[in-house]
Design a protein around this motif. Sequence first.
Motif, short mmCIF file in Angstrom:
data_model
loop_
_atom_site.label_atom_id
_atom_site.label_comp_id
_atom_site.label_asym_id
_atom_site.label_seq_id
_atom_site.Cartn_x
_atom_site.Cartn_y
_atom_site.Cartn_z
N PHE A 253 -36.96 -11.17 11.33
CA PHE A 253 -36.91 -9.72 11.53
C PHE A 253 -37.54 -9.41 12.88
O PHE A 253 -38.61 -9.95 13.21
CB PHE A 253 -37.62 -8.99 10.39
CG PHE A 253 -36.96 -9.21 9.06
CD1 PHE A 253 -35.91 -8.40 8.65
CD2 PHE A 253 -37.35 -10.25 8.23
CE1 PHE A 253 -35.27 -8.61 7.43
CE2 PHE A 253 -36.72 -10.47 7.01
CZ PHE A 253 -35.67 -9.65 6.62
N ASN A 254 -36.88 -8.56 13.66
CA ASN A 254 -37.29 -8.32 15.05
C ASN A 254 -38.76 -7.98 15.19
O ASN A 254 -39.44 -8.47 16.10
CB ASN A 254 -36.45 -7.18 15.64
CG ASN A 254 -34.99 -7.56 15.81
OD1 ASN A 254 -34.63 -8.73 15.75
ND2 ASN A 254 -34.14 -6.57 16.01
N ASP A 255 -39.27 -7.11 14.32
CA ASP A 255 -40.63 -6.63 14.49
C ASP A 255 -41.70 -7.62 14.03
O ASP A 255 -42.89 -7.39 14.25
CB ASP A 255 -40.82 -5.29 13.77
CG ASP A 255 -40.39 -5.31 12.32
OD1 ASP A 255 -39.81 -6.33 11.87
OD2 ASP A 255 -40.63 -4.31 11.61
N LEU A 256 -41.29 -8.72 13.42
CA LEU A 256 -42.26 -9.71 12.95
C LEU A 256 -42.36 -10.92 13.88
O LEU A 256 -43.15 -11.84 13.62
CB LEU A 256 -41.90 -10.19 11.54
CG LEU A 256 -42.01 -9.14 10.42
CD1 LEU A 256 -41.71 -9.78 9.07
CD2 LEU A 256 -43.39 -8.50 10.41
N ILE A 257 -41.57 -10.94 14.94
CA ILE A 257 -41.65 -12.02 15.92
C ILE A 257 -41.80 -11.38 17.29
O ILE A 257 -41.00 -10.54 17.69
CB ILE A 257 -40.40 -12.92 15.87
CG1 ILE A 257 -40.25 -13.52 14.47
CG2 ILE A 257 -40.49 -14.03 16.93
CD1 ILE A 257 -39.05 -14.44 14.32
N ARG A 258 -42.82 -11.79 18.03
CA ARG A 258 -43.12 -11.18 19.32
C ARG A 258 -43.17 -12.24 20.42
O ARG A 258 -43.60 -13.37 20.19
CB ARG A 258 -44.46 -10.44 19.27
CG ARG A 258 -44.58 -9.41 18.15
CD ARG A 258 -43.85 -8.12 18.47
NE ARG A 258 -43.81 -7.23 17.32
CZ ARG A 258 -44.00 -5.91 17.39
NH1 ARG A 258 -44.24 -5.34 18.56
NH2 ARG A 258 -43.93 -5.17 16.30
N ILE A 259 -42.73 -11.83 21.59
CA ILE A 259 -42.84 -12.65 22.79
C ILE A 259 -43.66 -11.88 23.80
O ILE A 259 -43.40 -10.69 24.06
CB ILE A 259 -41.45 -12.98 23.36
CG1 ILE A 259 -40.68 -13.89 22.40
CG2 ILE A 259 -41.57 -13.65 24.74
CD1 ILE A 259 -39.24 -14.16 22.82
#
Length: 384
Positions: A253-259
């Motif tokens: 899920f987009n909001d649970l993985i950050r770069i």
Amino acid sequence: MPITIRPISTKADRKAFIDFPFGLYRDDPNWVPPLKGEALGLITPEKNGWYSHAKAQLFLAEEGGRIVGRISAHIDTLALTMPAAQGFGPGTGFWGLMEAERPDVFQALIAAAEGWLRDEGMTRVLGPVSQSIWEESGLLIEGFDHPPTIMMGHARPDYRGWIEAAGYGPVKQLLTYDLDITQEFPRIVKRIIKSGEANPRIRVREVNKKKFEEEAAIILAILNDAWESNWGFVPLTPPEVKDVGVKLKPIVFNDLIRIAELDGRPVAFMITLPDLNEAIKPLNGSLLPFGWAKLLLWLRAPRVRTVRVPLMGVVKELQNSRMASQLAFMMIEYIRKASVENYGATRGEIGWILDDNQGMRSIAETIESRVNKVYQVYGRDLTG
């Protein structure tokens, strides 16, 4: 009755191999039954990219026609090429996927696994590693009172004594940390985050699942740079990366993985996954007749108690710097908020973390998390 240990190769034997733990852990409330189809894929060479650089022999223990134990002996050719100082190296083989009803069964299984490894020229053995280091590694020795999160293992408490009685000694501990994510972080952490947010050189962004392969390549590049000197590091190969993508994409899920980017360049990442174990535990290993529908419904909008951080990394040039800690705290805080607000999570689990990784342990302790599970990797010389 005599215990018979036999190598297996047929589809029926592999099914029996997967089925055995379901009876063994039937009364253990903290064991999470894996989905049988997925577990079968992991031990089937045609379905697991890890076998592109590894080989394994599975064994079943039988007594009076009844299965009483299982084990895998395996060799990772990439692990053989790694520097010995990083834990593996020439002559190092492995065993894993070990389950047994009694200590005498266990001893017979270990002997069979060690014999196969010796015949393959191995001089040292580590275990349990089931089967890739990127899957379930280490024996659970602390934290039996609650279920494992996604991609973490469970075990019977008496296995520790059985392994040590077989002449194995501790090699490395892998730790997981538990965190109440409904609580805000200490003031010092908030100040560090605020300072990072005021720095125009820093940008922490969500991943874009629509660009899955592109984002995965960015994360893999950071991972290989950040982890290449770590104990037990074996680089992921293209077939494995493809397998991981298929396996994890439904719970990305987009909001649970950050770069995190510094001056526009990706330098750090943090992967967080909703705890799929909470959804699959009631299914008892099967998607039939209605398990698939329940799981599909859950995947569309997961509500979980726990989220797990299986991987995070910062490029080597920034490690042990204030910037590395700042980026880590920023990513942790943004994902903490998203986990609570968007998924109903109340608990986070970080790990595993190597017991001698002081940088990550310091970050985990600064945000007031605590060790909740300890996994032990054991080793033994095979030349004696």
